[in-house]
Design an enzyme around this catalytic site. Structure first.
Site, mmCIF file in Angstrom:
data_model
loop_
_atom_site.group_PDB
_atom_site.id
_atom_site.type_symbol
_atom_site.label_atom_id
_atom_site.label_comp_id
_atom_site.label_asym_id
_atom_site.label_seq_id
_atom_site.Cartn_x
_atom_site.Cartn_y
_atom_site.Cartn_z
ATOM 1 C CG ASP A 112 73.795 49.424 115.138
ATOM 2 O OD1 ASP A 112 74.890 49.948 115.393
ATOM 3 O OD2 ASP A 112 72.848 50.060 114.646
ATOM 4 C CG HIS A 113 80.017 48.902 114.232
ATOM 5 N ND1 HIS A 113 79.377 49.372 113.124
ATOM 6 C CD2 HIS A 113 80.947 49.842 114.535
ATOM 7 C CE1 HIS A 113 79.895 50.532 112.771
ATOM 8 N NE2 HIS A 113 80.847 50.844 113.617
ATOM 9 C CG HIS A 168 75.659 53.008 113.022
ATOM 10 N ND1 HIS A 168 75.527 51.681 113.343
ATOM 11 C CD2 HIS A 168 76.446 53.043 111.921
ATOM 12 C CE1 HIS A 168 76.211 50.950 112.462
ATOM 13 N NE2 HIS A 168 76.768 51.748 111.592
#
Ligand code: BG6
Length: 505
Positions: A182-183, A245
């Site tokens: 999950d950047h 996010h």
């Protein structure tokens, strides 16, 4: 810093955009910072008829040198000498013996141990197949070295498919070998949420329902869906941003201090947050607002409506905006509303968390009266103009006791000699080092889908979808979500300290 183990990364989908835009530049940056060991290699895998030379040339030609560490012209050639390419169809099991023998060749040539990282930068349809085919070649076995898999979102499409995907992965790999990226968790400013809370004693005692009125989490984007119409239309804002996010951001802001700072303890705490969020099974329409952008003119440029974008059906009901009101039913947060929102084609690109503290409890000598109350706000800016802003009341000089809100702020760019690594750089290095703290665990992914599932069902059957002009702050119904509770959103601008409905675009 401790050097990493020697390793071999296999990138599936190596001729794709993500590999050349994010993955290789991030590993190159690690290389330039001397964070990689003496021996290492990357094997790109893809269906294109490429070879090592084409793969290397492609990276060199497309690499945009914006990295302060990689300013030596020769270094890209040295880096490239570690790259290899294998043309194969990764959907077919009978192609995998070819992969195994290529790995052995590279390993022997570079005297590498059997530490393999498999990066799945592929369409999600391959997420279950590739691990199965790798396992058929014993490439999941950790007897002579570690074997890890990184997968990109989407981790499923709903709760059922997410469970199925987790099961498919666990059939061949252990949870400790699976790294779900999950950047947002790789962003320096997101990690700082934990440091800010747990390394400073002055805010933590106030970090609860007794002192906080409400909390906002915003991830707004000024861009539309770019060329991703096909993907986006089947996804929408709930799946694309909220399920992953925004929920992860919320967990960072609200979780309890972990017993230790390791992947197990930190991820146990985030899971508890997801499990404590009150499910939205009833009255969803009172707590969720969905919108889709319509055409408009921004700075004399005509902006297409979402339904006019390439790959989007002209009658699409996919949401490009979502705002949710949530509650976390635990001792710390019980009764406090959390408002989270995300959208495409909003006025500006901003991600931030705003903590609204309670008003002063009573009125003393006029201050505290309605016109004189200040609402202390703490803004934790994720991007851009990364920093922290505290708003508090100050006496207006002169007679009387009039109060004015003033700002105290910190901007990351004021820190000298500080290089902020990209999210991928941080996350890939963590994976090579075997640290999964900033990766999503399977149970947490399922817990988040569990919360989103009823909203998806509602969306498909009966939800109202509001139009909003591109370049505006989304449907006005989303403002009412807060106004009905006596609150309002902060409308952030690209500069941390500015806000208001109209920002510089
Ligand atoms: C991705 C979404 O995960 O995150 C995109 O698929 C979105 O739709 C992007 O644009 C936003 O990331 P960032 O880092 O630009 O805030």
């Amino acid at each position: 810093m401790k050097k990493t183990d020697e390793f071999l990364i296999v990138i599936f989908g190596a001729s794709g955009d993500l590999t050349h835009r994010k993955l290789l530049p991030s590993i190159y940056s690690l290389y330039c910072q001397n964070l990689l060991p003496k021996s290492w290699a990357i094997l790109g895998v893809g269906r294109k008829e490429w070879d090592d030379t084409i793969f290397r040339d492609h990276f060199k030609t497309h690499y945009k040198n914006e990295n302060p560490h990689c300013n030596q012209l020769s270094s890209i050639d040295q880096f490239n000498s570690h790259l290899y390419f294998l043309s194969m169809d990764s959907a077919l099991e009978n192609e995998y013996p070819k992969l195994t023998s290529t790995l052995l060749d590279i390993q022997t040539k570079n005297q590498l141990p059997e530490n393999y990282l498999f990066y799945l930068s592929t369409p999600p349809i391959l997420y279950s197949l590739i691990p199965k085919h790798l396992a058929s070649q014993n490439l999941n076995n950790e007897i002579n070295g570690w074997k890890r898999i990184i997968i990109e979102k989407p981790f499923g499409y709903d709760l059922k498919s997410a469970k199925q995907l987790n099961q498919d992965l666990l059939n061949h790999y252990h949870e400790h070998q699976i790294y779900r990226i999950d950047h947002y968790l790789g962003k320096e400013t997101v990690q700082n949420l934990l440091v800010f809370r747990f390394a400073n004693e002055f805010f933590e005692p106030l970090w609860n329902k007794n002192y906080i009125d409400y909390i906002e989490v915003t991830a707004s984007e000024s861009l539309g869906i770019e060329n991703r119409g096909g993907y986006y239309d089947a996804s929408g804002a709930l799946r694309d941003m909220v399920q992953n996010h925004l929920f992860q951001l919320l967990a960072m802001v609200t979780m309890e201090a972990p017993a230790q700072f390791d992947s197990r303890s930190v991820r146990n705490e985030t899971l508890k947050v997801f499990q404590s969020i009150r499910p939205l099974n009833e009255n969803i329409e009172e707590n969720v607002v969905l919108g889709q952008y319509t055409s408009s003119k921004i700075k004399s440029e005509n902006i297409n409506a979402y339904r006019e974008e390439d790959g989007v059906p002209s009658n699409s009901r996919t949401e490009t905006y979502a705002a949710l009101k949530l509650f976390i039913d635990n001792r710390r947060w019980n009764g406090i509303p959390f408002y989270i929102r995300t959208g495409k084609r909003l006025p500006t690109r901003v991600s931030e968390v705003v903590i609204h503290f309670r008003k002063t409890p009573y009125s003393l000598l006029g201050f505290g009266s309605e016109q004189n109350t200040t609402h202390n706000q703490l803004v934790l800016r994720i991007q851009p103009d990364e920093g922290i802003l505290l708003k508090f009341g100050l006496k207006v000089p002169g007679s009387g006791f009039n109060v004015q809100t003033v700002d105290m702020n910190f901007h990351y760019n004021k820190m000298t000699n500080t290089y902020i690594p990209s999210a991928y750089e941080r996350l890939i290095l963590d994976c090579i080092m075997g640290d999964a703290t900033l990766y999503s665990r399977g149970d947490a992914v399922e817990a988040c889908w569990d919360l989103i599932d009823p909203i998806l069902k509602w969306k498909e059957k009966e939800a109202t979808l509001y139009g909003y002009p591109a370049g505006s702050w989304g449907p006005t119904e989303a403002d009412k979500l807060l106004e009905n509770d006596g609150f309002e959103w902060r409308f952030p601008c690209k500069n941390l300290t500015e806000d208001g409905l109209y920002c510089e675009l």
